[in-house]
Design an enzyme around this catalytic site. Structure first.
Site, short mmCIF file in Angstrom:
data_model
loop_
_atom_site.label_atom_id
_atom_site.label_comp_id
_atom_site.label_asym_id
_atom_site.label_seq_id
_atom_site.Cartn_x
_atom_site.Cartn_y
_atom_site.Cartn_z
N HIS A 68 -7.38 -5.34 10.26
CA HIS A 68 -7.14 -5.00 8.85
C HIS A 68 -5.85 -5.64 8.34
O HIS A 68 -4.93 -5.91 9.11
CB HIS A 68 -7.16 -3.48 8.62
CG HIS A 68 -5.98 -2.70 9.14
ND1 HIS A 68 -6.10 -1.48 9.75
CD2 HIS A 68 -4.65 -2.96 9.11
CE1 HIS A 68 -4.90 -1.03 10.07
NE2 HIS A 68 -4.00 -1.90 9.70
N ASP B 204 0.81 -1.22 0.00
CA ASP B 204 0.00 0.00 0.00
C ASP B 204 0.84 1.27 0.00
O ASP B 204 2.06 1.23 0.18
CB ASP B 204 -0.99 0.00 1.19
CG ASP B 204 -0.36 -0.54 2.48
OD1 ASP B 204 0.88 -0.56 2.57
OD2 ASP B 204 -1.12 -0.91 3.39
N ASN C 91 -7.54 -3.78 14.60
CA ASN C 91 -8.95 -4.01 14.21
C ASN C 91 -9.10 -5.12 13.17
O ASN C 91 -10.16 -5.31 12.59
CB ASN C 91 -9.56 -2.71 13.67
CG ASN C 91 -8.87 -2.21 12.41
OD1 ASN C 91 -7.94 -2.85 11.91
ND2 ASN C 91 -9.32 -1.08 11.89
N GLU D 1 -9.71 -2.14 5.54
CA GLU D 1 -10.27 -1.93 6.87
C GLU D 1 -11.50 -2.83 7.07
O GLU D 1 -12.02 -3.41 6.11
CB GLU D 1 -10.69 -0.46 7.02
CG GLU D 1 -9.54 0.53 6.93
CD GLU D 1 -8.66 0.55 8.18
OE1 GLU D 1 -8.80 -0.32 9.06
OE2 GLU D 1 -7.80 1.44 8.26
#
Ligand code: F6R
Length: 246
Positions: free
Chosen positions: A138, A67, A136, A143
């Site tokens: 991801h 990314d 979380n 996400e």
């Protein structure tokens, strides 16, 4: 899924480096997917040591990163381009023309994402993808709620992710709002996955990823469906696992 639990961060990093080095020795022209963030820093340090002290040769590898922030030029200290050159590529003998990192400054982002996907295919696919995991659940910038079949695309960063990353910028306004990320589907096509996590802040995400049901709320849970996924974690990240992985 193979779960390897190590005593601490250092041991986790060394185990991961051993596995990456084994691939590079066996297939010198392999394609490796790299991640940024704090988790793989120990792995990168060990790979640099192996290159300098043991002559581990990276000259024929091809690399793809997961990314990059939209709007940050490669020379921006918070860009993932900068991160990769600073923390790994400048210190090993990788061929710069075989390094691919999403272009956050691309004029036509959709066209760039398609090009990136095609480039991965053109070189024969990713042999080994290194992954970190968000607290979380991801993976890359996919996400919670991301499509489990998603491909490389532009994603709006959640407010939480922007706040988490604000510490690296001088003000909240400077934190990018968008990123280009490989999709969950793109990641799943890599021939092997190496997911790393350390620390208690990752324990819940690791519990969900290794033992929980597969769900878009925790995109990382999809790795349960991968044929060759290895999860290397330290004891703290493993602290919420219930099954016996010894
Ligand atoms: C980085 C990336 C992210 C990180 C994750 C964990 O390229 O794609 O998904 O792997 O946010 O970050 P750290 O390792 O800093 O806890």
């Amino acid at each position: 899924m193979l779960v390897i639990i190590k005593e601490n961060y250092d041991e986790m990093s060394k185990e991961a480096a051993k596995q990456v080095a084994a691939l590079v020795r066996k297939k010198p022209d392999c394609v490796i997917g790299f991640a940024t963030g704090s988790t793989p820093l120990g792995l990168y340090k060990e790979l640099i040591r192996m290159h300098k002290e043991e002559g581990l040769d990276f000259s024929k590898i091809t690399t793809f990163n997961l990314d990059e922030y939209v709007g940050l030029p490669p020379e921006h200290p918070q860009s993932y381009h900068y991160f990769m050159w600073e923390n790994l590529f400048n210190h090993i003998n990788v061929n710069p023309s075989n390094v691919y990192i999403p272009m956050g400054m691309a004029d036509d982002i959709d066209a760039f994402c398609e090009w990136y996907e095609n480039k991965i295919k053109e070189v024969g696919g990713i042999d080994l993808q290194i992954l970190g995991i968000g607290a979380n659940g991801h993976i890359a910038f996919n996400e919670p709620g991301s499509s489990l079949g998603s491909r490389t695309r532009i994603k709006t960063l959640t407010e939480k992710t922007r706040q988490d990353n604000a510490r690296f910028f001088s003000s909240m306004e400077e934190v990018p709002k968008y990123a280009i990320t490989m999709g969950v589907g793109t990641i799943m096509e890599a021939r092997r996955l190496l997911l790393l996590a350390s620390g208690t802040s990752k324990a819940e995400a690791i519990r969900a990823t290794v033992e929980g049901p597969i769900m878009a709320k925790y995109p990382a849970t999809i790795v349960q469906l991968h044929r060759y996924a290895t999860v290397i974690i330290d004891k703290d990240a493993a602290s919420k696992l219930e099954a016996d992985y010894s």
